[in-house]
Each structure stands twice: as structure tokens, then as C-alpha cells.
Design an enzyme around this catalytic site. Structure first.
Site, PDB file in Angstrom:
ATOM      1  N   HIS A 157       9.167   0.429   9.951  1.00 48.74           N
ATOM      2  CA  HIS A 157       8.796  -0.856   9.329  1.00 48.74           C
ATOM      3  C   HIS A 157       7.492  -0.745   8.546  1.00 48.74           C
ATOM      4  O   HIS A 157       6.781  -1.735   8.383  1.00 48.74           O
ATOM      5  CB  HIS A 157       8.655  -1.966  10.375  1.00 48.74           C
ATOM      6  CG  HIS A 157       9.802  -2.038  11.338  1.00 48.74           C
ATOM      7  ND1 HIS A 157      10.903  -2.816  11.134  1.00 48.74           N
ATOM      8  CD2 HIS A 157      10.020  -1.375  12.500  1.00 48.74           C
ATOM      9  CE1 HIS A 157      11.750  -2.660  12.133  1.00 48.74           C
ATOM     10  NE2 HIS A 157      11.246  -1.780  12.976  1.00 48.74           N
ATOM     11  N   SER A 278      -5.427   5.947 -16.822  1.00 49.58           N
ATOM     12  CA  SER A 278      -5.284   4.596 -17.358  1.00 49.58           C
ATOM     13  C   SER A 278      -6.131   4.478 -18.619  1.00 49.58           C
ATOM     14  O   SER A 278      -7.222   5.041 -18.699  1.00 49.58           O
ATOM     15  CB  SER A 278      -5.761   3.590 -16.313  1.00 49.58           C
ATOM     16  OG  SER A 278      -6.157   2.387 -16.935  1.00 49.58           O
ATOM     17  N   LYS A 284      -8.866   5.606 -12.683  1.00 52.59           N
ATOM     18  CA  LYS A 284      -7.493   5.736 -12.198  1.00 52.59           C
ATOM     19  C   LYS A 284      -6.908   7.135 -12.318  1.00 52.59           C
ATOM     20  O   LYS A 284      -7.169   7.860 -13.274  1.00 52.59           O
ATOM     21  CB  LYS A 284      -6.588   4.777 -12.966  1.00 52.59           C
ATOM     22  CG  LYS A 284      -6.926   3.330 -12.703  1.00 52.59           C
ATOM     23  CD  LYS A 284      -6.297   2.834 -11.440  1.00 52.59           C
ATOM     24  CE  LYS A 284      -4.892   2.398 -11.750  1.00 52.59           C
ATOM     25  NZ  LYS A 284      -4.205   1.943 -10.564  1.00 52.59           N
ATOM     26  N   GLU A 291       6.621   7.675 -10.011  1.00 56.00           N
ATOM     27  CA  GLU A 291       7.105   6.319 -10.318  1.00 56.00           C
ATOM     28  C   GLU A 291       8.321   6.372 -11.233  1.00 56.00           C
ATOM     29  O   GLU A 291       9.269   5.608 -11.081  1.00 56.00           O
ATOM     30  CB  GLU A 291       5.992   5.493 -10.967  1.00 56.00           C
ATOM     31  CG  GLU A 291       4.843   5.207 -10.020  1.00 56.00           C
ATOM     32  CD  GLU A 291       3.649   4.647 -10.768  1.00 56.00           C
ATOM     33  OE1 GLU A 291       3.540   3.422 -10.853  1.00 56.00           O
ATOM     34  OE2 GLU A 291       2.828   5.427 -11.277  1.00 56.00           O
TER      35      GLU A 291
END
Ligand code: ARG
Length: 461
Positions: A157, A278, A284, A291
Site C-alpha cells: 500500500h 528543467s 532539478k 517517465e
């Protein structure tokens, strides 16, 4: 407009819109190599059965062989005005060898020809996919082997659950990928049937020898029913279904890595060479590769349902709809290949932050089940043990105290079976060592699995 294989019967020229709308050369040119190889085998058979004169067959084979060279070397110039790859190659052959070329299409239709081409394409691609999955498995295995002494908190979970060896978690990926490989190889058996000679749908009155063509093209068998042969695309659906499941696995692997690389988890560092930055936030370092892997799954599942819906309710036998099976198939195969390739490299570029992880597994709530099992071994029922440890954990959390700081008299209040001996099991190594069931996270068992997999993946080269 290039020469059509069927033009004579038509009283009028094809409208240019019709021509471009129905053309498939822009994508089925990918099948050129297989189309030529299939034609060579077909011509040889026609010659040997004296269906066409041996000298014509030899001329055709010679012409096709030189086309094959050009296709393989990239020199072949596709005519994007041709209707499809079959017409394009037929045209070029005619230009090379003259009228003998007109005998090649004897006892054949584009309906069985395209079925053959896609099967040949998939036979090669499935073998390549098998190799690429294996490369990824090996890369993961290497990573697991290099970090075999690391214990992480395992999650259910997405909440910390119990300690597991990091290698055990990574081996779970290898298991899933092994099933993906097995599924593809199982589909291979059904791809490996040779449809040529089914012609348009009913077979032919000419004395062809389909088995000979099958042998020449290295097929295990011939297809059994000419109608089915030109209508069936199950083997494409199967591969796309298999790739869809594989894509799910790859997305889950990616998601784990994405989570682990966040500052919140901070378990791993993915090398700069596999991240991007970024344009606005200088700090970043984003896991864009992973992704995109996750994102591509949508495309692959889309390709699968594309073909499934394409086939639904389609009357037997061949229908032009079937032409549309190729873009989604090619897209999924190419996409998965690029994902497998980059993931195998990415796993070589991950550093595990052992110190951070070591601190996380100090959290004693990770050992609650170990204490429960300690009490069960002392004769308590599972329910009683669960209650006792439940109270103990609650108090430890409420009071902000580690369980290991409870002394013997404090522990006695929960149960006379709870002694300070439990302190010996309140650490990550004790916890994993306590697991003994087959398939568990016990370090000896995991080491065995690592050895087994390296034998398996290296032996079946
Ligand atoms: N391009 C077609 C396909 O991909 C094969 C050609 C069959 N065309 C025809 N008119 N029978 O399925």
C-alpha cells in the site's frame, strides 16, 4: 501513379484520392526483406514443380537476389507512389529482368503474401525481443548482485511494511520479465506456420508444394486452412497482448525507480546521463526517461486494442481492413525495443544510497511481524500475539520510544512471553534471516536465486 497489379480490368483510372487513401507503402516497406525472401522461395518452388520454366525461375531468383542486396544495404529506393511493398518489388523486378517477372505471382495472391511477410517479420522480431528482455534481465541481475548486502524497507500500500533484501525486490522484476519472454516464445509457435499457397482464399489448381516453401523459409509447418490463413491475425493480437503485459512490467519497474530517486525516498541516484533538467528550476534533475517508459505504455495498450477492435466482427476471409494491423504492430515492437535497450543501460547507471537506506531500516515497526512470530513460536495463538504486539507498537509510537528501549519489566506487562530476548531480533539482518520459507527474503535463499538466475541467463545465451 505507379503500375497496379490489377489495372487492366478497370474501365477508369483510379482517383488520386483513392490511390493515396489505400496505399500502404509508407509503412509496409518495412516488410521488403521478407517479401523478397518469400518470393525467392516461391519462385524456386514454381520452377522445381515446372509450373513455370526453370530458366524463368532462375532469372526471377537472380533478379530478386539483387533486390534483396539493395534492400539489406539500404540502397533500394522505395517508390512511394506504389500501392504497396508487393507492387513496388514486382515493378522493380520487371525493370530488372523483363517479362519473366510476370510469372512470379503465379499461384499466389497478396492476401497470402502479406500474411507470410508479417509472420516472417514477427519470427525475427520475437527472437530479438527475447534477446533484449534477456539483456535487461542480466543488467538487473548485475545490479542486484552488486548490491546484495543492502536491505530496504519493503512496501505494501506504499506504506513501509517489512524488511527485504534489495536484491530480492530486483529479482521480482526478473521473474516477471521471464514470464514475458515465455509468453512471446509461446506465441512464436503459432507464428511459425507458413501461409503461402493459400492464395486469395481457396488455394490453387496449380500443383504447388507448400511444404517446400515452408522448409526453404525455415517454417516449422504450413497453415492448415487457406481461408483461415488469409483471415487470421491472432498471432499479431497475441504479440500485442504479450507486449502490453511486458509494458506494464516495464512501467512498474520505472515507477519504483522514480519513487526511489525522489528526495523523499532518496534510496538511489540515477546518473546525470540518464536524467534531464528543467528550463526554469535550476536545481532539478528529472527521471524523464523513466517517465516516458511509463507513458509509452498507453501507446502500446492503444495498439493492442486497435488491432483487437480492427478484427472484431470482421467477416472471413481477407478484408482490406487487415492492412491497418501493421502500423500499431510496428509501433509497439519498435517502442518496446527502444525501452528495453535504454532500461538495460540505465540499470548500469544507478547508485544505491546505502547509508540513507540503512537509517530507514532502523524503524522498529518494520519488525512487528517478527515479534508476532517470536510469540507464536512460544506457544501463543496468532490472534493473541497480534494483539500483544499491536499494543506494544501503539505505545511505542505514542510515547515516541523505540521498542528496544523497553526493559524486561515493561515488556512483561504486555505478556509474560515477551522477554528482552526480542531485542536480538529488532534489526534488519535478524529480520531477513528469520525468514525461512522457500521464495522468501532470507539471504541464503536470495543468494541461491541470484546464482540460479545468473546460470539461467548466461547458459541460455
Ligand atoms: N496491403 C494489404 C495488407 O496489408 C495486402 C494487399 C492485399 N490487397 C488486396 N487488394 N487484396 O493486408
Amino acid at each position: 501513379m505507379a503500375k497496379q497489379l490489377w489495372g487492366t480490368r478497370f474501365a477508369k483510372k483510379t482517383n488520386l484520392l483513392t490511390y493515396t487513401f489505400t496505399s500502404s507503402i509508407s509503412f509496409d516497406k518495412k516488410l521488403a526483406k521478407y517479401d523478397v525472401l518469400g518470393s525467392i522461395a516461391h519462385a524456386k518452388m514454381l520452377g522445381s514443380k515446372k509450373i513455370i520454366p526453370a530458366k524463368d525461375a532462375a532469372l526471377i531468383v537472380k533478379g530478386l537476389s539483387s533486390i534483396l542486396q539493395d534492400v539489406k544495404s539500404g540502397k533500394f529506393k522505395f517508390d512511394l507512389k506504389a500501392e504497396d511493398v508487393h507492387s513496388n518489388i514486382q515493378d522493380v523486378l520487371f525493370k530488372k529482368i523483363g517479362p519473366a517477372a510476370n510469372k512470379l505471382h503465379t499461384a499466389r495472391s497478396r492476401n497470402d503474401q502479406i500474411a507470410l511477410d508479417v509472420r516472417m517479420y514477427l519470427k525475427e522480431e520475437v527472437k530479438e525481443l527475447e534477446q533484449l528482455i534477456k539483456f535487461l534481465q542480466k543488467s538487473i541481475l548485475n545490479f542486484a548482485g552488486n548490491n546484495s548486502k543492502v536491505i530496504i524497507p519493503g512496501y505494501t500500500h506504499l506504506q513501509t511494511a517489512q524488511c527485504v533484501l534489495f536484491a530480492h525486490h530486483l529479482l521480482a522484476y526478473i521473474e516477471g520479465l521471464e514470464r514475458d519472454k515465455a509468453r512471446l516464445l509461446d506465441a512464436y509457435k503459432r507464428i511459425d506456420e507458413m501461409p503461402l499457397g493459400s492464395c486469395a482464399l481457396s488455394g490453387t489448381g496449380l500443383p504447388i508444394e507448400r511444404e517446400r516453401v515452408a522448409r526453404e523459409l525455415n517454417f516449422k509447418d504450413v497453415t492448415q486452412n487457406s481461408i483461415d490463413s488469409v483471415s487470421d491475425r491472432d498471432f499479431i493480437i497475441e504479440v500485442l497482448a504479450d507486449l502490453s503485459i511486458l509494458a506494464v512490467h516495464l512501467s512498474r519497474i520505472s515507477e519504483d525507480l522514480i519513487l526511489w530517486s525522489t528526495r523523499e525516498f532518496n534510496f538511489i541516484d540515477i546518473d546525470f546521463s540518464f536524467c534531464t533538467g528543467s528550463s526554469i528550476m535550476p536545481h532539478k534533475k528529472n527521471p524523464d526517461v523513466l517517465e516516458l517508459v511509463r507513458g509509452f505504455v498507453g501507446k502500446i495498450h492503444g495498439d493492442f486494442s486497435n488491432v483487437l477492435i480492427l478484427m472484431k466482427g470482421l467477416p472471413l476471409s481477407y478484408n482490406r481492413d487487415l492492412q491497418l494491423d501493421k502500423p500499431p504492430l510496428f509501433n509497439s515492437v519498435d517502442t518496446i525495443k527502444s525501452i528495453l535497450t535504454i532500461l538495460a543501460e540505465l540499470f548500469k547507471n544507478i547508485k544505491v544510497k546505502e547509508n540513507v537506506i540503512a537509517e530507514r531500516v532502523m524503524d522498529e515497526s518494520l519488525f512487528s511481524v517478527d515479534i508476532v512470530e517470536h510469540l507464536i513460536k512460544k506457544g501463543l495463538s496468532y490472534r493473541e500475539a497480534h494483539d500483544i504486539v499491536g499494543r506494544l507498537v501503539r505505545d511505542s509510537l505514542d510515547k515516541g520510544r523505540n521498542i528496544s528501549s523497553f526493559d524486561a519489566s515493561e515488556l512483561k506487562k504486555y505478556s509474560d512471553k515477551l522477554d528482552s530476548g526480542i531485542k536480538n531480533i529488532l534489526n534488519a539482518w535478524a529480520s531477513v534471516n528469520l525468514k525461512i520459507s522457500y521464495g522468501s527474503t532470507n539471504p541464503r535463499l536470495v543468494a541461491k536465486q541470484l546464482a540460479l538466475w545468473s546460470k539461467r541467463l548466461i547458459a541460455r545465451q
